[in-house]
Write a protein that holds these residues in place. Structure first.
Motif, PDB file in Angstrom:
ATOM      1  N   PHE A   1      30.140  34.316  41.048  1.00  0.00           N
ATOM      2  CA  PHE A   1      30.918  33.838  42.185  1.00  0.00           C
ATOM      3  C   PHE A   1      30.393  32.503  42.680  1.00  0.00           C
ATOM      4  O   PHE A   1      31.160  31.582  42.968  1.00  0.00           O
ATOM      5  CB  PHE A   1      30.894  34.867  43.310  1.00  0.00           C
ATOM      6  N   PHE A   2      29.068  32.373  42.786  1.00  0.00           N
ATOM      7  CA  PHE A   2      28.485  31.114  43.253  1.00  0.00           C
ATOM      8  C   PHE A   2      28.811  29.968  42.300  1.00  0.00           C
ATOM      9  O   PHE A   2      28.971  28.820  42.728  1.00  0.00           O
ATOM     10  CB  PHE A   2      26.978  31.254  43.411  1.00  0.00           C
ATOM     11  N   ASP A   3      28.907  30.261  41.003  1.00  0.00           N
ATOM     12  CA  ASP A   3      29.267  29.224  40.025  1.00  0.00           C
ATOM     13  C   ASP A   3      30.666  28.674  40.277  1.00  0.00           C
ATOM     14  O   ASP A   3      30.952  27.522  39.934  1.00  0.00           O
ATOM     15  CB  ASP A   3      29.196  29.788  38.599  1.00  0.00           C
ATOM     16  N   SER A   4      31.545  29.502  40.860  1.00  0.00           N
ATOM     17  CA  SER A   4      32.926  29.065  41.087  1.00  0.00           C
ATOM     18  C   SER A   4      33.083  28.212  42.336  1.00  0.00           C
ATOM     19  O   SER A   4      34.150  27.631  42.555  1.00  0.00           O
ATOM     20  CB  SER A   4      33.844  30.293  41.198  1.00  0.00           C
ATOM     21  N   ILE A   5      32.049  28.121  43.162  1.00  0.00           N
ATOM     22  CA  ILE A   5      32.126  27.299  44.373  1.00  0.00           C
ATOM     23  C   ILE A   5      32.051  25.832  43.969  1.00  0.00           C
ATOM     24  O   ILE A   5      31.135  25.428  43.240  1.00  0.00           O
ATOM     25  CB  ILE A   5      30.985  27.649  45.341  1.00  0.00           C
TER      26      ILE A   5
END
Length: 291
Positions: free
Chosen positions: A177-181
């Motif tokens: 999820f953090f990679d998609s920010i």
């Protein structure tokens, strides 16, 4: 490009095709409904039967006489209130530790990119391939005599909390999820003078509520349904979890009261899923596409 389906659009446009489609659809829905709701109905109805009817062969689908007082007896005789409070204490303690440490680990692997970060993540994911039963003995020896501090953690909540802290699956979900920010969003916060911790607290966490909700549910349910580990590290009856407490008293109560107790123990996690099922699905799919 046309989409391939079991029933072609031309056949579906005809009355016979539509009838066949809806019959198949209804059959699949009914079968899956029975597969999921059948055991629940069996458990709830079993708690309403007499002891003789609950153990008779062949079993009855509908109770001959309804006895709702079995649930009251189960609550009082098996002291489910104490067991429920113990389990909530362990579950939310594990949740607090997981949110703090797993979020920190996932954020550092995703945005801070430490040296050998990919290798560390790979080694974490490898641990998911190790059966949980293989880890029981080394974990037990560890909590029996914790290295360096030399403390015995048996009959303490730390024996439940510490082994559940580093969850590789939750770290992987959070990192994805953090990679998609968008990186531009974090760069803008950094240009305004925000440090790494401030960016995590003020930018990343507020937009990560869906995945944080999923991780929270997984953490609570993981402790709630665990049986073997709490039975080993919590031998004191006053500190037992719901699953272990019901098991230890199973031989001293009638079968119908035991089934009623199992029904009560299943309700919290069932309600948790029903209330947050949309959040679970949205959290699991969030981060699948980078925005």
């Amino acid at each position: 490009m046309s989409t391939r389906t079991l029933i072609s659009p031309a056949a579906l446009a005809r009355p016979r095709g539509r009838l066949l489609y809806w019959l198949c659809f209804a059959l699949v829905v009914v079968l899956f409904t029975l597969a999921f709701l059948g055991p629940l109905y069996w458990m709830v109805s079993g708690g309403l039967k007499t002891t003789q009817e609950a153990v008779q062969t062949p079993p009855t689908w509908v109770p001959g006489s309804v006895h709702p007082e079995n649930y009251r007896r189960a609550w009082e005789v098996m002291d489910l209130a104490r067991l429920l409070l113990n389990t909530l204490y362990y579950a939310f303690g594990a949740l607090a530790f997981q949110l703090v440490l797993d979020v920190a680990a996932a954020y550092s692997l995703s945005k801070l990119r430490p040296a050998l970060g990919k290798a560390i993540l790979g080694m974490m994911l490898v641990t998911l391939m190790i059966p949980a039963t293989v880890l029981v003995v080394p974990q037990y020896l560890t909590v029996l005599d914790v290295p360096i501090v030399e403390r015995n953690l048996l009959n303490s909540p730390w024996a439940i909390w510490l082994p559940s802290v580093t969850n590789a699956f939750n770290i992987f979900l959070l990192k994805r999820f953090f990679d998609s920010i968008p990186k531009e969003l974090l760069d803008a916060a950094s240009m305004d003078g925000a440090g790494s911790l401030r960016v995590l607290w003020s930018v990343v966490l507020p937009i990560s509520r869906p995945i944080l909700g999923v991780v929270s549910i997984f953490a609570v349910v993981g402790v709630w349904k665990d049986f073997l580990w709490p039975m080993l590290v919590l031998p004191d009856p006053t500190g037992q979890t719901l699953a272990v407490g019901i098991y230890s008293l199973a031989t001293s109560v009638p079968e119908n009261v035991l089934i009623a107790a199992l029904t009560i123990a299943s309700l919290p996690t069932l309600l948790l899923f029903l209330v947050f099922q949309r959040n679970i699905m949205s959290g699991l799919t969030a981060g699948g596409l980078k925005g």
